[in-house]
Design a protein around this motif. Structure first.
Motif, PDB file in Angstrom:
ATOM      1  N   ALA A  49      59.357  41.316   7.524  1.00 48.27           N
ATOM      2  CA  ALA A  49      58.547  41.001   8.644  1.00 48.27           C
ATOM      3  C   ALA A  49      57.430  41.671   8.496  1.00 48.27           C
ATOM      4  CB  ALA A  49      59.129  41.623   9.845  1.00 48.27           C
ATOM      5  N   HIS A  50      56.393  41.107   8.945  1.00 48.20           N
ATOM      6  CA  HIS A  50      54.766  41.795   8.651  1.00 48.20           C
ATOM      7  C   HIS A  50      53.761  41.986   9.992  1.00 48.20           C
ATOM      8  CE1 HIS A  50      51.337  42.865   6.872  1.00 48.20           C
ATOM      9  NE2 HIS A  50      51.979  43.311   5.455  1.00 48.20           N
ATOM     10  N   ALA A  51      53.809  41.144  10.885  1.00 55.67           N
ATOM     11  CA  ALA A  51      53.154  41.224  12.094  1.00 55.67           C
ATOM     12  C   ALA A  51      53.831  40.524  13.459  1.00 55.67           C
ATOM     13  CB  ALA A  51      51.500  40.887  11.705  1.00 55.67           C
ATOM     14  N   SER A  52      53.091  41.065  14.290  1.00 56.42           N
ATOM     15  CA  SER A  52      53.610  40.327  15.763  1.00 56.42           C
ATOM     16  C   SER A  52      52.518  40.044  16.429  1.00 56.42           C
ATOM     17  CB  SER A  52      54.533  41.231  16.380  1.00 56.42           C
ATOM     18  OG  SER A  52      54.037  42.369  16.734  1.00 56.42           O
ATOM     19  N   LEU A  53      52.512  38.927  17.330  1.00 56.30           N
ATOM     20  CA  LEU A  53      51.408  38.418  18.134  1.00 56.30           C
ATOM     21  C   LEU A  53      51.924  38.234  19.647  1.00 56.30           C
ATOM     22  CD1 LEU A  53      48.605  37.629  18.495  1.00 56.30           C
ATOM     23  CD2 LEU A  53      49.249  35.300  17.686  1.00 56.30           C
ATOM     24  N   MET A  54      51.435  38.772  20.575  1.00 56.97           N
ATOM     25  CA  MET A  54      51.737  38.453  21.859  1.00 56.97           C
ATOM     26  C   MET A  54      51.040  37.235  22.601  1.00 56.97           C
ATOM     27  SD  MET A  54      53.530  41.067  22.534  1.00 56.97           S
ATOM     28  CE  MET A  54      53.815  42.519  21.655  1.00 56.97           C
TER      29      MET A  54
ATOM     30  N   LEU B 295      48.057  37.145  12.075  1.00 50.77           N
ATOM     31  CA  LEU B 295      47.797  36.153  12.860  1.00 50.77           C
ATOM     32  C   LEU B 295      46.951  36.213  14.193  1.00 50.77           C
ATOM     33  CD1 LEU B 295      51.377  34.967  14.400  1.00 50.77           C
ATOM     34  CD2 LEU B 295      50.793  37.137  13.444  1.00 50.77           C
ATOM     35  N   VAL B 296      46.394  35.236  14.474  1.00 53.36           N
ATOM     36  CA  VAL B 296      45.839  35.268  15.861  1.00 53.36           C
ATOM     37  C   VAL B 296      45.834  33.996  16.585  1.00 53.36           C
ATOM     38  CG1 VAL B 296      43.633  36.793  14.908  1.00 53.36           C
ATOM     39  CG2 VAL B 296      43.405  34.242  14.633  1.00 53.36           C
ATOM     40  N   GLN B 297      45.605  33.847  17.880  1.00 50.36           N
ATOM     41  CA  GLN B 297      45.719  32.720  18.734  1.00 50.36           C
ATOM     42  C   GLN B 297      44.387  32.402  19.182  1.00 50.36           C
ATOM     43  OE1 GLN B 297      48.169  33.314  22.181  1.00 50.36           O
ATOM     44  NE2 GLN B 297      48.653  31.037  22.376  1.00 50.36           N
ATOM     45  N   HIS B 298      43.890  31.119  19.195  1.00 48.36           N
ATOM     46  CA  HIS B 298      42.655  30.406  19.483  1.00 48.36           C
ATOM     47  C   HIS B 298      43.031  30.086  21.285  1.00 48.36           C
ATOM     48  CE1 HIS B 298      39.361  27.945  19.985  1.00 48.36           C
ATOM     49  NE2 HIS B 298      38.741  28.421  19.175  1.00 48.36           N
ATOM     50  N   PRO B 299      42.283  30.430  22.053  1.00 52.29           N
ATOM     51  CA  PRO B 299      42.656  30.179  23.507  1.00 52.29           C
ATOM     52  C   PRO B 299      42.629  28.577  23.925  1.00 52.29           C
ATOM     53  CG  PRO B 299      40.518  31.286  23.432  1.00 52.29           C
ATOM     54  CD  PRO B 299      41.038  31.183  21.951  1.00 52.29           C
ATOM     55  N   SER B 300      41.857  27.790  23.315  1.00 48.06           N
ATOM     56  CA  SER B 300      41.348  26.474  23.899  1.00 48.06           C
ATOM     57  C   SER B 300      42.625  25.597  23.914  1.00 48.06           C
ATOM     58  CB  SER B 300      40.305  25.751  23.249  1.00 48.06           C
ATOM     59  OG  SER B 300      40.803  25.480  21.876  1.00 48.06           O
ATOM     60  N   VAL B 301      43.517  25.701  22.691  1.00 46.53           N
ATOM     61  CA  VAL B 301      44.614  24.760  22.407  1.00 46.53           C
ATOM     62  C   VAL B 301      45.729  25.214  22.213  1.00 46.53           C
ATOM     63  CG1 VAL B 301      43.183  22.661  22.341  1.00 46.53           C
ATOM     64  CG2 VAL B 301      44.131  23.862  20.154  1.00 46.53           C
TER      65      VAL B 301
ATOM     66  N   LEU C 226      46.990  33.656   8.665  1.00 43.38           N
ATOM     67  CA  LEU C 226      46.745  34.128   7.148  1.00 43.38           C
ATOM     68  C   LEU C 226      47.854  34.146   6.265  1.00 43.38           C
ATOM     69  CD1 LEU C 226      44.129  34.285   5.374  1.00 43.38           C
ATOM     70  CD2 LEU C 226      44.148  36.630   5.977  1.00 43.38           C
ATOM     71  N   THR C 227      47.965  33.650   5.137  1.00 38.94           N
ATOM     72  CA  THR C 227      48.860  33.605   4.101  1.00 38.94           C
ATOM     73  C   THR C 227      48.316  34.563   3.052  1.00 38.94           C
ATOM     74  OG1 THR C 227      48.677  31.573   2.827  1.00 38.94           O
ATOM     75  CG2 THR C 227      49.967  31.241   4.767  1.00 38.94           C
ATOM     76  N   GLU C 228      49.543  35.611   2.989  1.00 44.63           N
ATOM     77  CA  GLU C 228      48.934  36.652   1.556  1.00 44.63           C
ATOM     78  C   GLU C 228      49.045  36.086   0.475  1.00 44.63           C
ATOM     79  OE1 GLU C 228      50.239  40.990   0.153  1.00 44.63           O
ATOM     80  OE2 GLU C 228      50.348  40.538   2.252  1.00 44.63           O
ATOM     81  N   TYR C 229      50.134  35.504   0.050  1.00 47.20           N
ATOM     82  CA  TYR C 229      50.339  35.066  -1.319  1.00 47.20           C
ATOM     83  C   TYR C 229      49.367  33.663  -1.577  1.00 47.20           C
ATOM     84  CZ  TYR C 229      54.225  38.093  -0.984  1.00 47.20           C
ATOM     85  OH  TYR C 229      54.945  39.198  -0.674  1.00 47.20           O
TER      86      TYR C 229
ATOM     87  N   ALA D   6      44.466  39.320   3.593  1.00 41.89           N
ATOM     88  CA  ALA D   6      45.033  40.664   4.559  1.00 41.89           C
ATOM     89  C   ALA D   6      45.026  40.194   5.856  1.00 41.89           C
ATOM     90  CB  ALA D   6      44.043  42.010   4.077  1.00 41.89           C
ATOM     91  N   GLU D   7      43.793  40.433   6.427  1.00 45.03           N
ATOM     92  CA  GLU D   7      43.468  40.224   7.991  1.00 45.03           C
ATOM     93  C   GLU D   7      42.648  39.012   8.173  1.00 45.03           C
ATOM     94  OE1 GLU D   7      43.102  41.389  12.074  1.00 45.03           O
ATOM     95  OE2 GLU D   7      44.824  41.722  10.591  1.00 45.03           O
ATOM     96  N   ILE D   8      43.123  38.488   9.559  1.00 46.62           N
ATOM     97  CA  ILE D   8      42.395  37.390   9.999  1.00 46.62           C
ATOM     98  C   ILE D   8      41.873  37.689  11.473  1.00 46.62           C
ATOM     99  CG2 ILE D   8      44.146  36.195  10.629  1.00 46.62           C
ATOM    100  CD1 ILE D   8      42.662  33.352  10.227  1.00 46.62           C
TER     101      ILE D   8
END
Length: 356
Positions: free
Chosen positions: A160-165, A209-215, A221-224, A259-261
């Motif tokens: 497990a690597h990250a979480s997003l609300m 990961l990030v969420q774009h609000p419009s849709v 982002l995939t590390e490998y 790494a980060e997005i």
């Protein structure tokens, strides 16, 4: 922001000696209006606080301690100090990410070493009060040829690597080892219960990961494979893999690890950090969030860009191995970083978050 600080206060995570790093704990940085940074000092000594999250309404910071396998709350004191708020709570092996519920009810911790996804309840002061372990992941690619653990070369394990609300109240988590994205619902007395999951291509390694609000699109982002996977929700609320394309304009190099997005404040651009070749890749967001197009790769200005922060026309990049935070001005039309504006020396920086 205190009147004693010239600019915006930023908390900086770091690796400390227990992880062969040069940091001393959670650092305090002042970001001025001209984009330059100044080091205020160590806000609180802590063991490898490699990722941080800020409470939505209280002056409280949460930090995972990777080597110590814990998570802890810290309360702001004075202009740029922090103090522990309660004891450290046990997490899992290589606890590497923490995020906070927008309503301040709980935090979620992801553990790279053993795949644990953990939810911790919070009280009205932001202190940690309870701990719930989510059900473990199952490998959707079990038995597939080439299904090895890329980190070790051995048997695939959950990482497990990250979480997003998510905006709808659900929680999404990534699993680097199983090439898996899981969606959860929150229940106060039981923690996280599965909603559904989405398998990504074998060997991709979904990281941040990030969420774009419009849709309600999710960019992962995939590390490998150094790509960006785009998930879109269907009419039933279940996410599906819409596309998966390069995270860079010039392609990945041997030894690269994404790494980060992060999104620009106006959501027109996404920025991906690429360790190894040490680049920041700029992607244009098109089709109201349904398409990503790589437009430029820019040298990150240091070694091993682990995390970055986009704010007010500036890009701040935390370089873990060269012990510095590099600042660029962003072109408002193209979104592309210009020349290096500033370099701030700090030990093994791993995460940058704006303080409340």
């Amino acid at each position: 922001m205190s009147e004693n600080i010239d600019g915006t206060l930023i908390w900086a995570g770091s690796y400390t000696a227990d992880s062969n790093g040069h940091g001393t704990g959670i650092g305090a940085i002042a970001a001025r209006e001209d984009g330059s940074l100044s080091w205020l000092g160590t806000a609180v000594e802590a063991p490898s606080p490699s990722f941080l999250a800020v409470h939505p309404t209280l002056p409280v910071v949460y930090a995972v301690a990777e080597a110590a396998q814990t998570v802890r709350a810290y309360r702001r004191t004075g202009p740029f100090g922090l103090e522990p708020l309660g004891d450290a709570w046990p997490a899992g092996a290589a606890a590497c990410h923490v995020s906070v519920d927008p309503d301040g009810r709980f935090i979620v911790v992801a553990c790279w070493g053993d795949g644990n996804v953990l939810l911790y309840g919070l009280d009205d002061d932001g202190g940690i009060t309870s701990r719930f372990a989510a059900p473990p992941a199952k490998d959707p690619h079990a038995g597939v040829d080439g299904g090895i653990d890329i980190a070790t070369g051995g048997i695939r394990v959950s990482r497990a690597h990250a979480s997003l609300m998510l905006d709808d109240g659900r929680i999404m988590t990534t699993d680097l080892g199983f090439d898996l994205v899981r969606v959860w619902n929150y229940f106060p007395d039981t923690g996280l219960l599965p909603d559904h999951q989405v398998a990504l291509p074998v060997g991709s390694g979904p990281r941040h990961l990030v969420q774009h609000p419009s849709v309600d699109a999710i960019f992962i982002l995939t590390e490998y494979s150094v790509e960006v996977a785009l998930l879109l929700p269907g009419a039933d609320g279940r996410f599906v893999l819409h596309s998966c394309g390069p995270a860079t304009a010039g392609g990945a190099s041997d030894g690269d690890a994404a790494a980060e997005i992060a999104l620009s404040p106006d959501n027109r651009f996404a920025y991906a950090g690429i360790r190894g070749s040490n680049r920041i890749s700029v992607l244009a967001v098109e089709g109201r969030g349904t398409r990503l197009r790589p437009v430029a790769d820019v040298p990150s200005g240091g070694d091993w860009p682990r995390h970055h922060l986009v704010r007010d026309g500036w890009l701040h990049v935390a370089h873990e191995r060269s012990n510095q935070v590099t600042t660029f001005a962003l072109d408002p039309a193209t979104g592309i970083p210009g020349e290096v504006l500033d370099q701030l020396v700090t030990g093994s920086p791993t995460a940058l978050v704006v303080a409340l």
